[in-house]
Design a protein around this motif. Structure first.
Motif, PDB file in Angstrom:
ATOM      1  N   ALA A  22      46.815  93.121  36.025  1.00 29.07           N
ATOM      2  CA  ALA A  22      48.235  93.627  36.459  1.00 29.07           C
ATOM      3  C   ALA A  22      48.968  93.678  34.990  1.00 29.07           C
ATOM      4  O   ALA A  22      48.792  92.991  34.183  1.00 29.07           O
ATOM      5  CB  ALA A  22      48.708  92.402  37.262  1.00 29.07           C
ATOM      6  N   SER A  23      49.879  94.716  35.146  1.00 30.12           N
ATOM      7  CA  SER A  23      50.984  94.960  34.141  1.00 30.12           C
ATOM      8  C   SER A  23      52.092  94.313  34.875  1.00 30.12           C
ATOM      9  O   SER A  23      52.524  94.777  36.020  1.00 30.12           O
ATOM     10  CB  SER A  23      51.420  96.265  33.751  1.00 30.12           C
ATOM     11  N   LEU A  24      53.033  93.622  34.367  1.00 33.40           N
ATOM     12  CA  LEU A  24      53.937  93.102  35.303  1.00 33.40           C
ATOM     13  C   LEU A  24      55.176  92.599  34.158  1.00 33.40           C
ATOM     14  O   LEU A  24      54.885  92.413  32.949  1.00 33.40           O
ATOM     15  CB  LEU A  24      53.552  91.813  35.723  1.00 33.40           C
ATOM     16  N   THR A  25      56.337  91.991  34.634  1.00 29.74           N
ATOM     17  CA  THR A  25      57.360  91.288  34.226  1.00 29.74           C
ATOM     18  C   THR A  25      57.391  89.857  34.651  1.00 29.74           C
ATOM     19  O   THR A  25      57.386  89.729  35.793  1.00 29.74           O
ATOM     20  CB  THR A  25      58.747  91.886  34.261  1.00 29.74           C
ATOM     21  N   VAL A  26      57.276  88.930  33.786  1.00 30.74           N
ATOM     22  CA  VAL A  26      57.280  87.620  34.412  1.00 30.74           C
ATOM     23  C   VAL A  26      58.405  87.204  34.787  1.00 30.74           C
ATOM     24  O   VAL A  26      59.545  87.201  34.641  1.00 30.74           O
ATOM     25  CB  VAL A  26      56.791  86.537  33.235  1.00 30.74           C
ATOM     26  N   PHE A  77      52.340 102.814  29.681  1.00 30.67           N
ATOM     27  CA  PHE A  77      53.421 102.724  30.743  1.00 30.67           C
ATOM     28  C   PHE A  77      53.711 101.208  30.930  1.00 30.67           C
ATOM     29  O   PHE A  77      54.827 101.016  31.663  1.00 30.67           O
ATOM     30  CB  PHE A  77      52.847 103.385  32.032  1.00 30.67           C
ATOM     31  N   ALA A  78      52.946 100.306  30.567  1.00 32.66           N
ATOM     32  CA  ALA A  78      53.309  98.889  30.597  1.00 32.66           C
ATOM     33  C   ALA A  78      54.408  98.690  29.905  1.00 32.66           C
ATOM     34  O   ALA A  78      55.319  97.952  30.456  1.00 32.66           O
ATOM     35  CB  ALA A  78      51.969  98.140  30.169  1.00 32.66           C
ATOM     36  N   GLN A  79      54.466  99.326  28.795  1.00 32.82           N
ATOM     37  CA  GLN A  79      55.725  99.310  27.851  1.00 32.82           C
ATOM     38  C   GLN A  79      57.081  99.699  28.540  1.00 32.82           C
ATOM     39  O   GLN A  79      58.189  99.311  28.572  1.00 32.82           O
ATOM     40  CB  GLN A  79      55.547  99.805  26.601  1.00 32.82           C
ATOM     41  N   ARG A  80      56.827 100.604  29.640  1.00 33.59           N
ATOM     42  CA  ARG A  80      57.872 101.218  30.270  1.00 33.59           C
ATOM     43  C   ARG A  80      58.007 100.959  31.718  1.00 33.59           C
ATOM     44  O   ARG A  80      58.682 101.610  32.503  1.00 33.59           O
ATOM     45  CB  ARG A  80      57.500 102.822  30.234  1.00 33.59           C
ATOM     46  N   LEU A  81      57.795  99.720  32.068  1.00 29.37           N
ATOM     47  CA  LEU A  81      57.906  99.344  33.389  1.00 29.37           C
ATOM     48  C   LEU A  81      59.666  99.397  33.741  1.00 29.37           C
ATOM     49  O   LEU A  81      60.266  98.908  33.094  1.00 29.37           O
ATOM     50  CB  LEU A  81      57.506  97.827  33.369  1.00 29.37           C
ATOM     51  N   PRO A  82      59.898 100.015  34.741  1.00 33.28           N
ATOM     52  CA  PRO A  82      61.358 100.372  34.852  1.00 33.28           C
ATOM     53  C   PRO A  82      62.199  99.425  35.352  1.00 33.28           C
ATOM     54  O   PRO A  82      63.444  99.285  35.299  1.00 33.28           O
ATOM     55  CB  PRO A  82      61.243 101.661  35.994  1.00 33.28           C
ATOM     56  N   THR A  83      61.401  98.432  36.203  1.00 28.84           N
ATOM     57  CA  THR A  83      62.232  97.176  36.638  1.00 28.84           C
ATOM     58  C   THR A  83      61.371  95.940  36.725  1.00 28.84           C
ATOM     59  O   THR A  83      60.318  96.127  36.597  1.00 28.84           O
ATOM     60  CB  THR A  83      62.774  97.361  38.224  1.00 28.84           C
ATOM     61  N   GLY A  84      62.108  94.850  37.089  1.00 28.31           N
ATOM     62  CA  GLY A  84      61.454  93.558  36.917  1.00 28.31           C
ATOM     63  C   GLY A  84      60.175  93.400  37.971  1.00 28.31           C
ATOM     64  O   GLY A  84      59.054  92.482  37.690  1.00 28.31           O
ATOM     65  N   LEU A  85      60.481  93.996  39.108  1.00 30.91           N
ATOM     66  CA  LEU A  85      59.404  93.952  40.024  1.00 30.91           C
ATOM     67  C   LEU A  85      58.034  94.972  39.909  1.00 30.91           C
ATOM     68  O   LEU A  85      57.078  94.949  40.788  1.00 30.91           O
ATOM     69  CB  LEU A  85      59.727  93.779  41.579  1.00 30.91           C
ATOM     70  N   SER A  86      58.225  95.997  39.475  1.00 32.18           N
ATOM     71  CA  SER A  86      57.504  97.173  39.213  1.00 32.18           C
ATOM     72  C   SER A  86      56.230  96.633  38.387  1.00 32.18           C
ATOM     73  O   SER A  86      56.190  95.747  37.507  1.00 32.18           O
ATOM     74  CB  SER A  86      58.019  98.378  38.455  1.00 32.18           C
ATOM     75  N   THR A  87      55.148  97.286  38.702  1.00 30.57           N
ATOM     76  CA  THR A  87      53.789  96.925  38.490  1.00 30.57           C
ATOM     77  C   THR A  87      52.425  97.969  38.534  1.00 30.57           C
ATOM     78  O   THR A  87      52.909  98.777  39.027  1.00 30.57           O
ATOM     79  CB  THR A  87      53.441  95.330  39.394  1.00 30.57           C
ATOM     80  N   MET A  88      51.450  97.478  37.903  1.00 28.69           N
ATOM     81  CA  MET A  88      50.506  98.270  38.201  1.00 28.69           C
ATOM     82  C   MET A  88      49.095  97.124  38.589  1.00 28.69           C
ATOM     83  O   MET A  88      49.088  96.131  37.695  1.00 28.69           O
ATOM     84  CB  MET A  88      49.956  98.921  36.933  1.00 28.69           C
ATOM     85  N   HIS A  89      48.398  97.283  39.555  1.00 21.69           N
ATOM     86  CA  HIS A  89      47.295  96.472  39.770  1.00 21.69           C
ATOM     87  C   HIS A  89      45.978  97.337  39.797  1.00 21.69           C
ATOM     88  O   HIS A  89      45.755  98.483  40.214  1.00 21.69           O
ATOM     89  CB  HIS A  89      47.297  95.849  41.173  1.00 21.69           C
ATOM     90  N   ALA A  93      53.006 100.811  41.233  1.00 22.49           N
ATOM     91  CA  ALA A  93      54.193 100.675  42.215  1.00 22.49           C
ATOM     92  C   ALA A  93      55.282 100.509  41.556  1.00 22.49           C
ATOM     93  O   ALA A  93      55.431  99.352  40.821  1.00 22.49           O
ATOM     94  CB  ALA A  93      53.657  99.247  43.152  1.00 22.49           C
ATOM     95  N   GLY A  94      56.351 101.216  41.832  1.00 23.53           N
ATOM     96  CA  GLY A  94      57.714 101.148  41.619  1.00 23.53           C
ATOM     97  C   GLY A  94      58.518 100.268  42.358  1.00 23.53           C
ATOM     98  O   GLY A  94      58.447 100.853  43.597  1.00 23.53           O
ATOM     99  N   ILE A  95      58.805  99.163  42.269  1.00 21.69           N
ATOM    100  CA  ILE A  95      59.787  98.181  43.044  1.00 21.69           C
ATOM    101  C   ILE A  95      60.893  97.671  42.553  1.00 21.69           C
ATOM    102  O   ILE A  95      61.011  97.174  41.403  1.00 21.69           O
ATOM    103  CB  ILE A  95      58.841  97.120  43.448  1.00 21.69           C
ATOM    104  N   ASP A 138      54.868 109.957  36.908  1.00 25.45           N
ATOM    105  CA  ASP A 138      54.662 110.359  35.556  1.00 25.45           C
ATOM    106  C   ASP A 138      53.266 109.428  35.182  1.00 25.45           C
ATOM    107  O   ASP A 138      52.421 109.900  34.680  1.00 25.45           O
ATOM    108  CB  ASP A 138      55.766 109.771  34.699  1.00 25.45           C
ATOM    109  N   TYR A 139      53.325 108.121  35.482  1.00 28.58           N
ATOM    110  CA  TYR A 139      52.292 107.457  35.233  1.00 28.58           C
ATOM    111  C   TYR A 139      50.886 107.709  35.828  1.00 28.58           C
ATOM    112  O   TYR A 139      50.039 108.054  35.418  1.00 28.58           O
ATOM    113  CB  TYR A 139      52.528 105.876  35.793  1.00 28.58           C
ATOM    114  N   TRP A 140      51.114 108.190  37.183  1.00 30.26           N
ATOM    115  CA  TRP A 140      49.881 108.518  37.952  1.00 30.26           C
ATOM    116  C   TRP A 140      49.377 109.904  37.617  1.00 30.26           C
ATOM    117  O   TRP A 140      48.192 110.453  37.270  1.00 30.26           O
ATOM    118  CB  TRP A 140      50.205 108.943  39.519  1.00 30.26           C
TER     119      TRP A 140
END
Length: 461
Positions: free
Chosen positions: A244-248, A338-350, A380-382, A398-400
């Motif tokens: 996962a890419s995530l914000t802790v 795109f991990a650097q560009r996570l748009p919000t705290g809950l957005s992620t990639m799995h 997932a943008g969340i 854009d990521y996709w």
């Protein structure tokens, strides 16, 4: 729908029929993804299979549009359609376990938490998702993968029978010997062929599992993902780990100094001896020192519930997915960017593993057509704020667009997002699409069940 038709429907059905003028209507049409805001003509809360049969007869007889809600987790909101009749199965949530045969029967509106609660009492489980609020029905009909997939296969690999209400209002059981063509199609073909009112699953001995979570700083992203892509496929089937890419998140078990930081990580689950997981994962230092590493034995349902508080109903969601048989160095670069560009705290990639036991099922045994895939990916943008909806869509799209050239071309059907083309559905089913269209013709020739990633009926030749 005019008032007379609405009243006629209320007289014909046992369960409540909720119209736009009713006080409960706003809540009845609410689904998991708050980005989806549509207004059905009516919501029918079905009590049982007889109610489903009567409702199907009614909508077909009156020329009405129909959509089906199980758990309501559909990312593109396929269960909620303007001016349609939503057949809501969420009141049908019973689960019955037979410990002697190690099987469970789950009603069409059951959620994974219902299934896990019932089976865990007997030290049993079946592979199904990573979040307890997900609906059993939608997850299963799309194929279904989760923490137990490398050990025990996809959810549909463990489906032994299904009870189905067809488009003509009749009821059948589909399995290897009865309506075998329908049973084949249900195992990955989505909600195209009828309304499944109960699912029978094979269960496996699963009680306490080994759970671990490993997080690394983003400056190690490329090293970690390259290590993960090489390590996991050669690991024993008992070990599962999604990347996962995530914000802790700002809370336990994470130390305060990493709260709010963008990181990459792996969530691990082992069905082997939980006490041995620490030794198995001593290798997590190979790509670089983790910022956080946690291991613990955990009851399997507790693992399934771990993300529930973080992802409640009512968030904005936009997602897209693809299958991957390899993770190229170029794909690693896309993910890192795109991990650097996570748009919000809950957005992620799995990246969810779908190899191991799932990869050893015959390619034509079920409608799921990517037995040669190793990962099912989702972007997932969340976010809770509707004002961020467009930013979520743009980032995910854009990521996709950047990642898709490195994919196998199709996606797990449950990860196809809103507004994607019919060609995406075809690419998801590959060479199985024409066979699925023939089954559709046999069981739903007028395409009554089209509020889905649709397979259009085609006469056989």
């Amino acid at each position: 729908m005019d008032a007379t038709t609405l009243e006629t429907m209320r007289d014909a059905l046992r369960g409540p029929v909720i119209g736009p003028g009713d006080q409960e209507y706003g809540r009845a049409r609410t689904i998991y993804n708050a980005m989806i805001d549509r207004s059905p003509a009516a919501v029918v809360r079905c009590h049982d299979t007889a109610d489903v049969m009567a409702a199907v007869d009614f909508v077909r007889g009156h020329g009405l549009d129909v959509a089906v809600r199980g758990g309501g987790h559909s990312g593109p909101g396929l269960c909620l359609v303007d001016d349609s009749v939503m057949l809501d199965l969420s009141g049908m949530r019973g689960v019955r376990v037979d410990p002697a045969t190690q099987t469970a029967q789950a009603d069409g509106g059951a959620r994974l938490g219902d299934l896990d609660h019932a089976t865990h009492a007997f030290g049993l489980a079946t592979p199904a998702g990573i979040q307890s609020t997900t609906g059993v029905g939608g997850l299963t009909l799309g194929g279904g993968h989760g923490y137990l997939t490398r050990a025990y296969g996809l959810t549909v690999d463990n489906l032994v029978s299904a009870d189905v209400v067809l488009a003509d209002g009749t009821y059948v059981s589909a399995n290897d010997t009865e309506h075998a063509d329908l049973f084949w199609a249900l195992r990955g073909g989505g909600g195209n062929f009828g309304i499944v009112t109960s699912f029978d699953f094979a269960l496996h001995p699963v009680d306490t599992v080994g759970v671990a979570m490993t997080l690394w700083p983003l400056d190690l992203f490329r090293d970690v993902l390259r290590w993960y892509r090489d390590f996991l496929p050669q690991a024993p089937d008992e070990l599962y780990g999604f990347f996962a890419s995530l914000t802790v998140p700002p809370g336990p078990p994470f130390p305060e100094e990493i709260h709010g930081r963008k990181m990459c990580g792996v969530i691990w689950c082992s069905t082997a001896d939980p006490a041995a997981l620490g030794d198995t994962l001593a290798v997590v230092n190979e790509p670089g020192p983790p910022a956080f590493h946690f291991t613990s034995p955990m009851p399997y349902p507790a693992l399934q519930q771990m993300f529930d508080p973080l992802l409640p109903t009512g968030l904005q969601w936009y997602w897209r997915g693809d299958f991957f048989d390899r993770i190229t160095d170029d794909a690693v670069d896309v993910h890192a960017d795109f991990a650097q560009r996570l748009p919000t705290g809950l957005s992620t990639m799995h990246l969810y593993p779908v190899d191991g036991a799932a990869g050893r099922v015959g390619p034509d045994d079920t409608a799921w057509s990517y037995r040669d895939a190793r990962w099912s990916g989702v972007i997932a943008g969340i976010d809770p704020d509707p004002a961020n909806a467009e930013a979520l869509r743009q980032w995910a799209t854009d990521y996709w667009d950047a990642l898709h050239p490195h994919s196998m071309g199709g996606a797990y059907v449950n990860f196809i997002g809103a507004g994607e083309s019919q060609e995406r559905v075809r690419s998801t089913y590959r060479g199985h699409y024409d066979r699925l269209a023939e089954v559709k013709q046999a069981y739903d020739p007028l395409n009554l069940f089209h509020a889905n990633h649709n397979i259009e009926p085609t006469p056989s030749h």
